[in-house]
Design a protein around this motif. Structure first.
Motif, PDB file in Angstrom:
ATOM      1  N   TYR A  74      10.364  51.281  29.659  1.00 25.39           N
ATOM      2  CA  TYR A  74      11.366  50.510  28.935  1.00 25.39           C
ATOM      3  C   TYR A  74      12.698  51.245  29.017  1.00 25.39           C
ATOM      4  O   TYR A  74      12.739  52.477  28.994  1.00 25.39           O
ATOM      5  N   PRO A  75      13.797  50.509  29.114  1.00 31.14           N
ATOM      6  CA  PRO A  75      15.100  51.179  29.142  1.00 31.14           C
ATOM      7  C   PRO A  75      15.430  51.737  27.754  1.00 31.14           C
ATOM      8  O   PRO A  75      14.937  51.222  26.755  1.00 31.14           O
ATOM      9  N   VAL A 118       8.379  44.237  29.680  1.00 32.21           N
ATOM     10  CA  VAL A 118       9.137  45.328  30.288  1.00 32.21           C
ATOM     11  C   VAL A 118      10.110  44.778  31.341  1.00 32.21           C
ATOM     12  O   VAL A 118      11.217  45.287  31.515  1.00 32.21           O
ATOM     13  N   SER A 178      18.732  45.247  30.128  1.00 33.57           N
ATOM     14  CA  SER A 178      19.442  46.521  30.189  1.00 33.57           C
ATOM     15  C   SER A 178      20.440  46.533  31.344  1.00 33.57           C
ATOM     16  O   SER A 178      21.579  46.978  31.203  1.00 33.57           O
ATOM     17  N   ARG A 191       5.846  51.814  34.787  1.00 35.03           N
ATOM     18  CA  ARG A 191       7.178  51.319  34.499  1.00 35.03           C
ATOM     19  C   ARG A 191       7.626  51.898  33.172  1.00 35.03           C
ATOM     20  O   ARG A 191       6.821  52.450  32.430  1.00 35.03           O
ATOM     21  N   GLN A 233      14.106  45.337  31.200  1.00 36.49           N
ATOM     22  CA  GLN A 233      14.874  45.960  32.276  1.00 36.49           C
ATOM     23  C   GLN A 233      16.051  45.092  32.689  1.00 36.49           C
ATOM     24  O   GLN A 233      17.154  45.591  32.908  1.00 36.49           O
ATOM     25  N   SER A 234      15.829  43.777  32.755  1.00 37.37           N
ATOM     26  CA  SER A 234      16.964  42.940  33.167  1.00 37.37           C
ATOM     27  C   SER A 234      18.004  42.863  32.055  1.00 37.37           C
ATOM     28  O   SER A 234      19.205  42.830  32.335  1.00 37.37           O
ATOM     29  N   GLU A 285      15.006  57.561  36.391  1.00 37.75           N
ATOM     30  CA  GLU A 285      15.083  56.328  35.614  1.00 37.75           C
ATOM     31  C   GLU A 285      13.946  56.248  34.594  1.00 37.75           C
ATOM     32  O   GLU A 285      14.148  55.856  33.446  1.00 37.75           O
ATOM     33  N   ASN A 286      12.740  56.648  35.027  1.00 44.76           N
ATOM     34  CA  ASN A 286      11.599  56.571  34.114  1.00 44.76           C
ATOM     35  C   ASN A 286      11.708  57.563  32.968  1.00 44.76           C
ATOM     36  O   ASN A 286      11.310  57.270  31.846  1.00 44.76           O
TER      37      ASN A 286
END
Lengths: 421, 354
Positions: free
Chosen positions: B172-173, B92, B99, B170, B96-97, A282-283
């Protein structure tokens, strides 16, 4: 005046004789161990410690091992020789500083019998001397740097590892790249850590031995975010394979930025067990699809049973691939403690520290989740290493090459295995 | 003639001149060697240049925060890199949400605007709070004092975020609308880099107009000229300074989102440190206190550190040049401080300011 002093002195002498006669009986056990004993009173627990990376980017490794240690303790009902098992831990991070700090803390506690750890070879390299000098034993579930078990390099008495050394992993990766992928040119990138550096060296040596050509061997700094410069250097030779056995997030950046570089279109990406983490696909993003990772691969009925216990205790699957080694390491330690412990009638336990080291070294034919383990000396002259090797328990059988697919981007873990030696 | 020359002669100047010549020779030799070896194709150089421009525009947006504050208060706000981190880190979660729900894919423009709005607000509010808590009470203290509190503020922000969200990395999508490449003059350039560059330039022009054409901008310029006289003219100095911090923070927040588009991985509590120092270098490069200087300083630094390790150092036969990128950027900072302390666009500051 002198009369008074004489009187006080004689009273004290008589009193001390009386007190000595009434005091507790001296224990029958006398420690004859060369480096001392751990004495555990009837109401005290057997104290073992972990030194794992339980915070930061590599926390997946620590959580993976820690869960397995807890399951191994549960399997014995939390008891050893009739005493409770006490597990305490230090965060050794994935760095030399973390390993040194954790080792200093553990070495300062005389009640600790043995240590499970560390995860990262960099932490172990820094910790090994402190742990050894304190008379402790240390069993690692995931240090893979070859030098750690080679006498005259990093090895120190009391150190054992239950996972494979990278002499095996680098060889499997190179064999796969040359024979299965048909690669003839390869480039490698490491991050300066003992793990990554030694692994890429083994890979490169084996790849050349097979007849391939290494076009480039370079390094990135831990903390780098822009990999375009090194990827451009790699792309200048358009290698068939790029092997980068490093960690997140540097590995994420390499994967994500590789698609922007002209000349890398046909280069296959390959990582190692440092990137074998459920967070990695995912990353790193969509470029991971199709890339390969070498790493531990364990199968068998006993392992399935272990996974069921994990699911029951924590839910889901372990976040990395080293839990089975941590489980075996804990059991080897417990078996050795049981073997050497001297138990008195009232339940007091004495454990000789050198005897414990010898008992682990003598572990032979132990049937663990990860195969049949022998912790005695090994001969690595076939790998071009002439120095004696001690403390490697693994045979290197439990290895495989994984390939990441679309499924892993959507949360599936672990990825499918496409090759085993 | 010779006598006069000898009187003026100083060994320090002599060695500096020698140093200058050595650098220029190294530059020329390195670049010619690399280009002559033909190791890299023109496409690869173009890749590095555009990546450098995108990175540089992010540096420039952060550098503006340094330079605005320096221009008005003559202090370096070393917490600025962490203000940038705060915006990027907070957004971020929204990214994510967005995405996961698919909104990012269906409405990329609205999503990006929402992300920029969130990150800018967070960074803006945080920067104003830092100013209020750490700098305003020390407005008349010796100049070293706010520098120390700036470092304290920096650590406070970093470890608050570590405490709040943990130490994990973390990412970013990916934004589907921005993936892929476009043709520019026969070269393939990632769309996201062009978008980041253009958006950053638009923001910088907007800032320039804000400072030059609005009443508040005029107040900012007045306060930066002379605080006491500005106060006499009826300008609320504290409010103007707070607005300066707000503007700088908002730009840093936007830079956090652009960074998330350009380089999605590696969002964590310490991510502001290196970009912060790089942006400070960029601000010094352009001439600290000078707004267009920060813009160009950022872009120039981004391109230099992207291209020159391969272009110059490799030609000199230095191995592992990619690891020297940060060292190269900071060497440039040292060079500027030696040879042109006022920066490319800066004027020599009067005694009072310097």
């Amino acid at each position: 005046m002198s009369k008074r002093i004489f009187l006080i002195a004689s009273v004290l002498i008589v009193a001390s004789m009386v007190l000595a006669a009434c005091g507790p009986k001296k224990p029958a056990f006398e420690c004859t161990d060369a480096i001392g004993c751990v004495d555990i009173a009837p109401d005290e627990p057997v104290h073992i410690a972990y030194m794992l990376t339980v915070s930061g980017a590599t926390a997946f490794l620590g959580e993976d091992s820690k869960g397995a240690i807890e399951i191994a303790i549960d399997d014995r009902g939390g008891k050893l020789l009739g005493h409770d098992i006490l597990l305490t831990g230090e965060d050794s991070l994935c760095s030399a500083e973390g390993g040194q700090t954790a080792a200093t803390k553990v070495a300062a506690d005389p009640t600790i019998v043995g240590v499970i750890g560390t995860n990262c070879s960099s932490a172990a390299t820094a910790a090994i001397e402190t742990i050894s000098n304190a008379g402790l034993v240390m069993l690692s579930p995931s240090n893979t740097a070859p030098a750690l078990t080679i006498e005259g390099e990093t090895w120190q008495p009391g150190y054992f590892r239950v996972c494979h050394t990278d002499l095996f992993q680098g060889r499997v990766a190179a064999d796969f790249a040359y024979n299965e992928l048909g690669a003839r040119t390869a480039a490698t990138i490491h991050d300066g850590s003992p793990y990554a550096d030694q692994l890429q060296q083994v890979f490169a040596a084996r790849f050349k031995e097979l007849g391939g050509e290494i076009t480039f061997q370079g390094a990135v700094n831990v903390g780098d975010t822009d990999m375009r410069a090194i990827l451009t250097t790699v792309a200048a030779d358009q290698p068939d394979v790029l092997y980068f056995p490093i960690f997140e997030p540097e590995g994420d950046f390499i994967v994500a930025q590789s698609s922007e570089i002209a000349g890398l279109e046909n280069t296959v990406l390959m990582g190692a067990d440092g990137l074998l983490a459920d967070s990695f696909p995912e990353n790193a993003g969509p470029n991971v699809v199709g890339m390969y990772l070498s790493g531990p691969y364990v199968t068998g009925a006993a392992y399935d049973e272990f996974l069921a216990k994990w699911d029951k205790k924590f839910g889901g699957v372990p976040p990395s691939g080293f839990h089975a080694f941590a489980y075996d390491a804990t059991n080897i330690l417990f078996n050795a403690i049981e073997k050497v412990a001297v138990v008195e009638d009232d339940g007091t336990v004495h454990i000789g520290r050198q005897a414990l080291r010898d008992a682990i070294t003598a572990t032979s034919g132990y049937k663990g989740l990860t195969g049949t383990l022998d912790c005695g000396d090994d001969d690595y002259s076939a790998f071009g290493i002439d120095k004696p090797s001690h403390g490697d328990c693994s045979t290197g059988e439990a290895l495989g090459i994984f390939q990441i697919t679309e499924e892993e981007l959507n949360g599936n873990w672990p990825p499918p295995v496409v090759y085993t030696p | 003639m010779l006598k006069r020359y000898l009187e003026r002669f100083s060994w320090v100047d002599f060695f500096l001149r020698l140093f200058q010549i050595a650098i220029i020779v190294a530059l020329v030799v390195g670049v010619t060697n690399t280009l002559r070896s033909g190791k890299y194709t023109i496409e690869q150089w173009v890749t590095l240049i555009f990546a450098g421009l995108a990175q540089g525009s992010i540096y420039a947006l952060i550098a503006l925060g340094y330079t605005l504050v320096y221009g008005i208060l003559l202090m370096i706000n070393f917490a600025h890199g962490d203000v940038y981190m705060a915006g990027a880190f907070t957004a971020v979660f929204l990214a994510q949400s967005l995405s996961v729900t698919g909104f990012l894919e269906r409405h990329p423009v609205w999503s990006l605007l929402a992300l920029i709005a969130l990150a800018s607000t967070v960074s803006m509010v945080l920067n104003v709070i830092v100013e209020r808590v750490a700098y305003r009470p020390l407005r008349n203290a010796p100049r070293l004092v706010p520098l120390i509190t700036a470092i304290g503020a920096s650590f406070t922000i970093e470890y608050s975020f570590r405490g709040l969200y943990g130490a994990e990395f973390r990412a970013y999508p990916p934004v589907p609308a921005l993936s892929g490449t476009i043709h520019i003059g026969g070269f393939e350039v990632p769309i996201v880099q062009i978008v980041v560059l253009i958006a950053a330039v638009v923001l910088m022009i907007a800032l320039y107009l804000f400072i030059e054409r609005t009443k508040i901008g005029k107040a900012m310029r007045a306060v930066s000229e002379d605080k006491d006289v500005a106060r006499l003219m009826g300008i609320d100095v504290d409010r103007t300074i707070a607005i300066t911090f707000a503007v700088g923070g908002a730009l840093a927040g936007a830079a956090g989102i652009f960074n998330g588009l350009f380089r999605p991985q590696g969002v964590f509590f310490f991510m502001g440190f290196i970009p912060g120092i790089k942006a400070f270098t960029a601000a010094v490069l352009g001439g600290i206190g000078n707004v267009p200087g920060a813009m160009f300083g950022g872009l120039i630094l981004g391109v230099i550190e992207s291209v020159f390790p391969n272009l110059m150092l490799e030609g000199l036969g230095i191995p592992a040049v990619n690891q020297l990128r940060d060292a190269f950027a900071f060497t440039i900072l040292v060079m500027i401080l030696i040879f042109r302390p006022q920066g490319i666009f800066g004027e020599r500051l009067a005694e009072k300011k310097a």
